[in-house]
Design an enzyme around this catalytic site. Structure first.
Site, PDB file in Angstrom:
ATOM      1  N   PRO A 117       0.784  -1.249   0.000  1.00 17.99           N
ATOM      2  CA  PRO A 117       0.000   0.000   0.000  1.00 17.99           C
ATOM      3  C   PRO A 117       0.816   1.299   0.000  1.00 17.99           C
ATOM      4  CG  PRO A 117      -0.520  -1.378   1.931  1.00 17.99           C
ATOM      5  CD  PRO A 117       0.684  -1.950   1.289  1.00 17.99           C
ATOM      6  N   GLU A 118       2.122   1.212   0.143  1.00 22.73           N
ATOM      7  CA  GLU A 118       2.908   2.455   0.250  1.00 22.73           C
ATOM      8  C   GLU A 118       2.863   3.247  -1.049  1.00 22.73           C
ATOM      9  OE1 GLU A 118       3.727   3.444   2.976  1.00 22.73           O
ATOM     10  OE2 GLU A 118       3.970   1.663   4.228  1.00 22.73           O
ATOM     11  N   GLY A 119       2.882   4.562  -0.889  1.00 22.21           N
ATOM     12  CA  GLY A 119       2.783   5.439  -2.056  1.00 22.21           C
ATOM     13  C   GLY A 119       4.130   5.729  -2.707  1.00 22.21           C
ATOM     14  N   PHE A 120       4.047   6.491  -3.782  1.00 19.08           N
ATOM     15  CA  PHE A 120       5.193   6.795  -4.633  1.00 19.08           C
ATOM     16  C   PHE A 120       6.341   7.471  -3.867  1.00 19.08           C
ATOM     17  CE2 PHE A 120       7.338   9.357  -7.918  1.00 19.08           C
ATOM     18  CZ  PHE A 120       7.513   8.399  -8.906  1.00 19.08           C
ATOM     19  N   THR A 172       4.523  12.658   2.568  1.00 20.99           N
ATOM     20  CA  THR A 172       5.839  12.527   1.921  1.00 20.99           C
ATOM     21  C   THR A 172       5.837  13.225   0.558  1.00 20.99           C
ATOM     22  OG1 THR A 172       5.195  10.367   1.070  1.00 20.99           O
ATOM     23  CG2 THR A 172       6.506  10.369   3.070  1.00 20.99           C
TER      24      THR A 172
HETATM   25  O1  GFB Z   1       3.248  10.018  -2.644  1.00 22.88           O
HETATM   26  P1  GFB Z   1       2.678   9.478  -1.422  1.00 22.88           P
HETATM   27  O2  GFB Z   1       3.411   8.377  -0.811  1.00 22.88           O
HETATM   28  O3  GFB Z   1       2.483  10.652  -0.377  1.00 22.88           O
HETATM   29  O4  GFB Z   1       1.207   8.991  -1.778  1.00 22.88           O
HETATM   30  P2  GFB Z   1       1.847  10.679   1.092  1.00 22.88           P
HETATM   31  C1  GFB Z   1       0.199   9.867  -2.183  1.00 22.88           C
HETATM   32  C2  GFB Z   1      -0.143   9.701  -3.669  1.00 22.88           C
HETATM   33  O5  GFB Z   1      -1.414  10.367  -3.904  1.00 22.88           O
HETATM   34  C3  GFB Z   1       0.830  10.379  -4.622  1.00 22.88           C
HETATM   35  C4  GFB Z   1      -1.381  11.090  -5.112  1.00 22.88           C
HETATM   36  O6  GFB Z   1       1.943   9.611  -4.964  1.00 22.88           O
HETATM   37  C5  GFB Z   1      -0.080  10.681  -5.811  1.00 22.88           C
HETATM   38  O7  GFB Z   1      -0.319   9.525  -6.571  1.00 22.88           O
HETATM   39  N1  GFB Z   1      -1.314  12.530  -4.790  1.00 22.88           N
HETATM   40  C6  GFB Z   1      -1.187  13.108  -3.570  1.00 22.88           C
HETATM   41  C7  GFB Z   1      -1.325  13.509  -5.708  1.00 22.88           C
HETATM   42  N2  GFB Z   1      -1.126  14.456  -3.693  1.00 22.88           N
HETATM   43  C8  GFB Z   1      -1.206  14.733  -5.013  1.00 22.88           C
HETATM   44  C9  GFB Z   1      -1.162  15.948  -5.772  1.00 22.88           C
HETATM   45  O8  GFB Z   1      -1.041  17.049  -5.259  1.00 22.88           O
HETATM   46  N3  GFB Z   1      -1.262  15.829  -7.115  1.00 22.88           N
HETATM   47  C10 GFB Z   1      -1.393  14.621  -7.732  1.00 22.88           C
HETATM   48  N4  GFB Z   1      -1.468  14.599  -9.054  1.00 22.88           N
HETATM   49  N5  GFB Z   1      -1.427  13.450  -7.045  1.00 22.88           N
HETATM   50  C11 GFB Z   1       1.003   8.393   2.167  1.00 22.88           C
HETATM   51  C12 GFB Z   1       1.106   7.064   1.451  1.00 22.88           C
HETATM   52  O9  GFB Z   1       0.941   9.412   1.193  1.00 22.88           O
HETATM   53  O10 GFB Z   1      -0.205   8.496   2.863  1.00 22.88           O
HETATM   54  C13 GFB Z   1       0.792   5.905   2.348  1.00 22.88           C
HETATM   55  O11 GFB Z   1       2.423   6.862   0.998  1.00 22.88           O
HETATM   56  C14 GFB Z   1      -0.512   6.137   3.080  1.00 22.88           C
HETATM   57  O12 GFB Z   1       0.671   4.772   1.564  1.00 22.88           O
HETATM   58  C15 GFB Z   1      -0.464   7.467   3.790  1.00 22.88           C
HETATM   59  O13 GFB Z   1      -1.580   6.097   2.130  1.00 22.88           O
HETATM   60  C16 GFB Z   1      -1.791   7.768   4.521  1.00 22.88           C
HETATM   61  O14 GFB Z   1       2.887  10.565   2.142  1.00 22.88           O
HETATM   62  O15 GFB Z   1       1.030  11.918   1.068  1.00 22.88           O
END
Ligand code: GFB
Length: 391
Positions: free
Chosen positions: A46-49, A351
């Site tokens: 489930p971890e994000g990008f 992140t």
């Molecule tokens: O990148 P990420 O690990 O950041 O995961 P967090 C959030 C994902 O949501 C991004 C989409 O990689 C994008 O696919 N996303 C978020 C966005 N903000 C934007 C934005 O401003 N523009 C666009 N186009 N897409 C963590 C996750 O997210 O949050 C964990 O890694 C978990 O798995 C946790 O869900 C609650 O650190 O914000």
């Protein structure tokens, strides 16, 4: 050819392997000793990008360490990007994507020896990997015991299910598979490699290995090498040239699962607008707002209404562009535009926002324009830690 490079979808699929022959060839030990050795890894599903980008830094640091302490040349195999939970365009196939779609690989390769998965298959064919190691947490001890934060690892019975098909590849097999309770920094993985003596090894749940030197020189050296692809930079540049012709503030609003995961850090849309307007009142030259968000269209419209009469922009990829850069590319364009903004305000604990702040440090943006985040409604919150660039 060992790798079937025929594109399944848009030329991106890099996970398909045909029946290579070299896995059946005999290779003498002396030749094997001269060949590079490979570390593959994967991260909790489930971890994000942007957490995954952080795990890359830890694994890259481990590879640097291996190349200092071992007699062999070690190469990190970049795990393909595969159906991330946050990539919501269900009409697009977003599997097995190479890093080159999002990153400038030449830049990464200048700092760390890496190959894409398909390049690894060209080298390894269908030989089983020598070892699969599933990392897991140590069992929590009883409350009376003093918490033990020492670095340690131990071969144990597997707690849960062990991943059998990485990236849906049913022909990636392993000679040996074991579970290891692990607590410590990524260079501790070197002890496991020393014990197993593999030529090829895959670590699952690599996110359990922590940073060796978080925020120090090596961290920033690897972090700086993770430049986005020229194509994504070009799209961001074109958008800015047309729309963001004046100074602008970028707001990163992380919503969706954050509303449940971190409810006290995410303001309502109305309060988000209030906080943006407060910032704009301090920066008289800025009359334009760029919104980066995973919010719904309705929420974005609501926010635009509250921000009237400020000019508000958001990047929307046309169908053709979206087909090429996918959801991951759109998110990166948001990050590029925010990293170049005159003022940035992000979402606490995201992140996605942290990576923008790092990028702004790399670009040399003034401190006070970078380390800012929204507070939950009516909450006086602490502002983000200022992780300064170390050269
Ligand atoms: O990148 P990420 O690990 O950041 O995961 P967090 C959030 C994902 O949501 C991004 C989409 O990689 C994008 O696919 N996303 C978020 C966005 N903000 C934007 C934005 O401003 N523009 C666009 N186009 N897409 C963590 C996750 O997210 O949050 C964990 O890694 C978990 O798995 C946790 O869900 C609650 O650190 O914000």
């Amino acid at each position: 050819a060992l790798v079937l490079l025929t594109a399944i979808q848009l030329g991106f699929s890099i996970c398909t392997v045909d029946n290579g022959l070299s896995d059946k060839e005999e290779t003498s030990q002396s030749i094997l000793d001269t060949l590079p050795r490979y570390v593959l890894y994967d991260v909790n599903r489930p971890e994000g990008f942007n957490l995954r980008r952080d795990v890359f830094i830890r694994m890259a640091s481990f590879i640097h360490h291996m190349n200092k302490v071992s007699d062999y040349h070690w190469i990190l195999v970049l795990p393909p990007w595969h159906r991330l939970y946050h990539w919501r365009s269900s009409n697009l196939v977003q599997d097995c994507l190479p890093w080159s779609l999002f990153f400038n690989l030449d830049s990464i390769k200048k700092s760390t020896p890496v190959v894409e998965l398909h390049e690894f298959f060209q080298m390894n064919g269908l030989r089983p990997l020598d070892a699969q190691v599933t990392l897991q947490n140590f069992n929590m001890k009883s409350f009376e015991q003093y918490p033990d934060f020492s670095d340690k690892w131990e071969v144990v019975n597997c707690k849960g299910q062990v991943q059998k098909e990485f990236w849906n590849l049913n022909n990636l097999t392993f000679t040996k598979s074991l579970c290891i309770s692990f607590q410590g920094i990524s260079t501790l993985l070197a002890d496991i490699v020393q014990e197993l003596q593999p030529r090829t090894i895959i670590f699952d749940h690599a996110e359990l290995a922590l940073h060796n030197y978080y925020g120090r020189q090596e961290y920033w050296m690897i972090r700086k090498s993770m430049q986005f692809s020229n194509n994504l930079h070009a799209i961001a540049k074109k958008f800015k040239k047309i729309n963001l012709t004046q100074d602008y503030l970028c707001a990163h609003l992380r919503r969706r699962d954050f509303l449940y995961g971190h409810p006290s850090d995410v303001p309502s849309i109305k309060d988000t607008a209030k906080q943006i307007i407060e910032k704009l009142s301090l920066w008289n030259d800025i009359k334009t707002v760029y919104i980066a968000t995973d919010a719904s269209k309705t929420e974005v419209e609501e926010l635009k209404n509250y921000l009237h009469p400020y000019k508000v922009f958001k990047f929307e990829a046309g169908k053709k562009t979206l087909n090429n850069i996918l959801d991951g590319g759109v998110a990166i364009i948001d990050q590029i535009i925010c990293s170049q903004a005159n003022y940035f305000i992000g979402t606490s604990k995201s992140t996605f926002s942290f990576r923008i702040q790092e990028e702004r440090e790399i670009l040399g943006m003034p401190l006070e324009t970078t380390f800012n985040s929204f507070c939950g409604d009516n909450i006086e919150c602490t502002q983000p830690t200022k992780w300064r660039l170390v050269e």
